[in-house]
Design a protein around this motif. Structure first.
Motif, short mmCIF file in Angstrom:
data_model
loop_
_atom_site.label_atom_id
_atom_site.label_comp_id
_atom_site.label_asym_id
_atom_site.label_seq_id
_atom_site.Cartn_x
_atom_site.Cartn_y
_atom_site.Cartn_z
N SER A 1 32.64 21.07 83.22
CA SER A 1 32.08 22.12 84.07
C SER A 1 32.41 23.51 83.54
O SER A 1 31.59 24.42 83.59
N MET A 2 33.62 23.66 82.98
CA MET A 2 34.02 24.96 82.45
C MET A 2 33.18 25.36 81.24
O MET A 2 32.83 26.53 81.08
N GLY B 1 23.22 33.11 89.65
CA GLY B 1 23.09 32.34 90.89
C GLY B 1 23.21 30.85 90.69
O GLY B 1 23.51 30.11 91.64
N LEU B 2 23.00 30.37 89.45
CA LEU B 2 23.09 28.93 89.17
C LEU B 2 24.54 28.46 89.05
O LEU B 2 24.80 27.25 89.10
N MET B 3 25.47 29.42 88.87
CA MET B 3 26.86 29.02 88.61
C MET B 3 27.44 28.22 89.77
O MET B 3 28.07 27.17 89.57
N VAL C 1 25.91 24.74 90.08
CA VAL C 1 26.42 23.88 89.00
C VAL C 1 27.83 23.40 89.34
O VAL C 1 28.17 22.21 89.18
N MET C 2 28.67 24.34 89.81
CA MET C 2 30.03 23.96 90.20
C MET C 2 30.01 22.96 91.36
O MET C 2 30.81 22.02 91.40
N ASN C 3 29.10 23.18 92.31
CA ASN C 3 28.97 22.24 93.43
C ASN C 3 28.53 20.86 92.96
O ASN C 3 28.98 19.83 93.47
#
Length: 598
Positions: free
Chosen positions: A197-198, A268-270, A273-275
């Motif tokens: 994810s990072m 806004g996608l960050m 993506v984390m979710n």
């Protein structure tokens, strides 16, 4: 009183309120400087962080107690008293956590308010100690941005992000410890998702930064364009250039729209993506936790607190990306503030004790050489002697060096070589403020401040009596106008005040007359008024100049015909000196200038 200039001041691109800070150029040095600056607030900051840490620790303890509720439910006979006891304990813990967090916020708000006040005070003081060359070189909008936007950004971040960093670190460490406490194998599995994810977030952050930089540049372009078209609205109307202006605006606006869309979409996608990766972790916890529970039924009570700790861990990891971006912007703001505060100030003149008393007003320029930059000399071997009480007119074409001569006399700039003497004393041996106290000054651009007419006339003069103000206003012919205004001398002057250019100039002449300095400088004082008003102003200036050594810079040669001496400058040199008739008979540069006007 806040200064309100009557002429429109144009900011550069990116200046003013809409500015977004760039990336810091010297991140490490700026960070070290900021830490040194915060050292004097270390007690409050440490205390705030302690309270923040206690709040986090209490928050971490909470989910662990939930396990005890689960164990009580899984017992053969449900233990309601134990559940009630644990529930009350949880309430106490969460209320305490809230109170400690509230105290921490209160302390940090006080600290950041003091930091903002301190930085603004330092910047304001710095402006007064900077040489005029710096203020000529740097846009006023940029200085304004450092004093407002950058200071606000720094204080807001210190208020929010500093405690957030501690909170994030504490929650991440605490959550991982508690997860290992329940199941080291399950913890290692779900943590394997983190590197993936990072990497994805880092790539998205890298691409979005490019578009945010483009957005910032476009924002600067559109702000500059809007300011330009509003300040030049009359010219646009005169030349029917509305379509061209609209076409340029659409170009800037579309560029801003395009970069904003791309940057904001990626940014806004960050969180989604984390979710997404977080949800994968939840799925693994449920599946693998269920498998572990089949072998050890007691682990069933640990799945909920384990998932809670993982959720907290995942949320804080998402927060780290946001905080790192904010900190980067904040350090850029801090760098701009420290960059300004580190600018070289004027020479400290505390050691200078010379003060001129009983001024006669003899002025001498000896072998003056000067250039605003080393590669471009403005004045060359200039020599001039002025006797006390004389009216010295300085004339010449644009760029001849007239205003430069006055700037050196007032010590706005320092000579490269040579010296300027007042009554035989070098002005270099006298403090700047003492030199400037010797002169009254009336400029071409009238500067009035937001305040009453009385305050504007008395500006810079100490212990002024009301009758003195009225006397100078009568002498300049402005008293009747003032008394015809609502509230008379107590009328407020604002940007919307409808005084004419000539009326404003008469107020500044009254100000100079009240200052009652032994010498006087008039720099194009009648250039922006009509002929009739010029006559009124000329009469007021004649009264002002009476008995004073006066330097008059003028393009309108009709205003200096009666001067005691006329100094003609060309290309930074004095080419002619004499009275009006003498210079006309000479048939040189002055005669050419005069004949061209008349």
């Amino acid at each position: 009183m806040s200064e309100k200039k009557n002429n429109t001041m144009k900011m550069g691109k990116g200046g003013g309120a809409g500015r977004v800070a760039d990336k810091p150029k010297h991140l490490r040095d700026t960070f070290v400087k900021l830490l040194k600056y915060l050292k004097k607030y270390s007690v409050q900051i440490i205390l705030s962080l302690v309270f923040s840490g206690i709040s986090v620790v209490l928050g971490i303890i909470g989910p662990d107690l939930i396990k005890k509720i689960g164990e009580a439910i899984l017992e053969t006979e449900v233990n309601l008293s134990k559940i009630t006891e644990v529930g009350i304990t949880l309430i106490i813990i969460y209320v305490s956590s809230f109170l400690f967090s509230l105290i921490q916020s209160f302390i940090m708000s006080g600290v950041t308010a003091k930091i903002s006040k301190d930085f603004r005070h330092k910047i304001c003081r710095k402006i007064n100690n900077l040489p005029l060359s710096y203020l000529d070189r740097v846009k006023s909008g940029d200085i304004l941005s450092r004093m407002t936007n950058d200071v606000d950004l720094l204080s807001d971040t210190l208020s929010q992000s500093l405690s957030s960093i501690i909170t994030c670190v504490a929650i991440v460490i605490g959550s991982v410890i508690m997860m290992f406490k329940y199941s080291w194998s399950l913890t290692l599995i779900v943590l394997c998702i983190l590197p993936v994810s990072m990497v994805v977030i880092a790539l998205m952050f890298k691409f979005s930064q490019k578009y945010f930089k483009m957005q910032q540049d476009s924002l600067g372009d559109i702000n500059g364009h809007i300011e330009e078209i509003y300040s030049g609205h009359n010219v646009i109307k005169i030349y029917n250039a509305e379509d061209d202006v609209l076409e340029d605006f659409d170009k800037y606006n579309n560029s801003l729209f395009s970069s904003s869309i791309k940057g904001n979409v990626l940014s806004g996608l960050m969180h989604p993506v984390m979710n997404f990766f977080g949800n994968i972790g939840y799925i693994l916890i449920v599946i693998l936790g269920g498998i572990i529970a089949l072998e050890d039924i007691s682990f069933l009570a640990a799945i909920i607190p384990f998932a809670t700790y993982y959720k907290r861990f995942n949320n804080q990891i998402s927060q780290v990306a946001s905080i790192s971006s904010t900190l980067q912007t904040t350090l850029a703001a801090a760098e701009r503030i420290f960059e300004f505060l580190d600018e070289t100030e004027q020479e400290d003149e505390k050691q200078k004790t010379t003060k001129l008393k009983d001024i006669e007003g003899n002025v001498e320029f000896k072998d003056i050489n000067f250039g605003y930059t080393p590669d471009k000399q403005i004045l060359h071997e200039l020599n001039l002697k002025c006797k006390a009480g004389q009216k010295i007119a300085i004339v010449g074409s644009t760029g001849a060096g007239k205003t430069t001569l006055v700037n050196l006399l007032m010590r706005f700039y320092e000579v490269d070589s040579g010296d300027i003497l007042i009554d035989g004393t070098s002005i270099q041996s006298i403090k700047r403020e003492n030199v400037r106290n010797l002169f009254g000054m009336v400029l071409q651009d009238t500067v009035l401040f937001e305040g009453t007419i009385r305050e504007n006339i008395a500006y810079g003069s100490k212990n002024v009596k009301e009758e003195d103000i009225i006397e100078v206003c009568k002498a300049t012919g402005i008293h009747h106008l003032i008394m015809s205004q609502p509230k008379g001398y107590d009328m407020m002057i604002t940007e919307s005040t409808t005084f004419s250019a000539g009326e404003k100039q008469l107020i500044t002449i009254a100000r100079a007359m009240l200052h009652n300095a032994p010498m006087l400088i008039l720099d194009e004082a009648t250039s922006s008024v009509d002929t009739r008003t010029e006559v009124l102003i000329q009469k007021a200036m004649d009264k002002l100049m009476h008995g004073r050594t006066s330097f008059i810079i003028a393009h309108r040669l009709s205003t200096i015909i009666n001067a005691d001496r006329i100094v003609v400058m060309k290309d930074g040199r004095i080419v002619e000196v004499g009275k009006h008739k003498e210079l006309l008979e000479l048939g040189g540069v002055y005669a050419s200038l005069y004949n061209a006007q008349f």
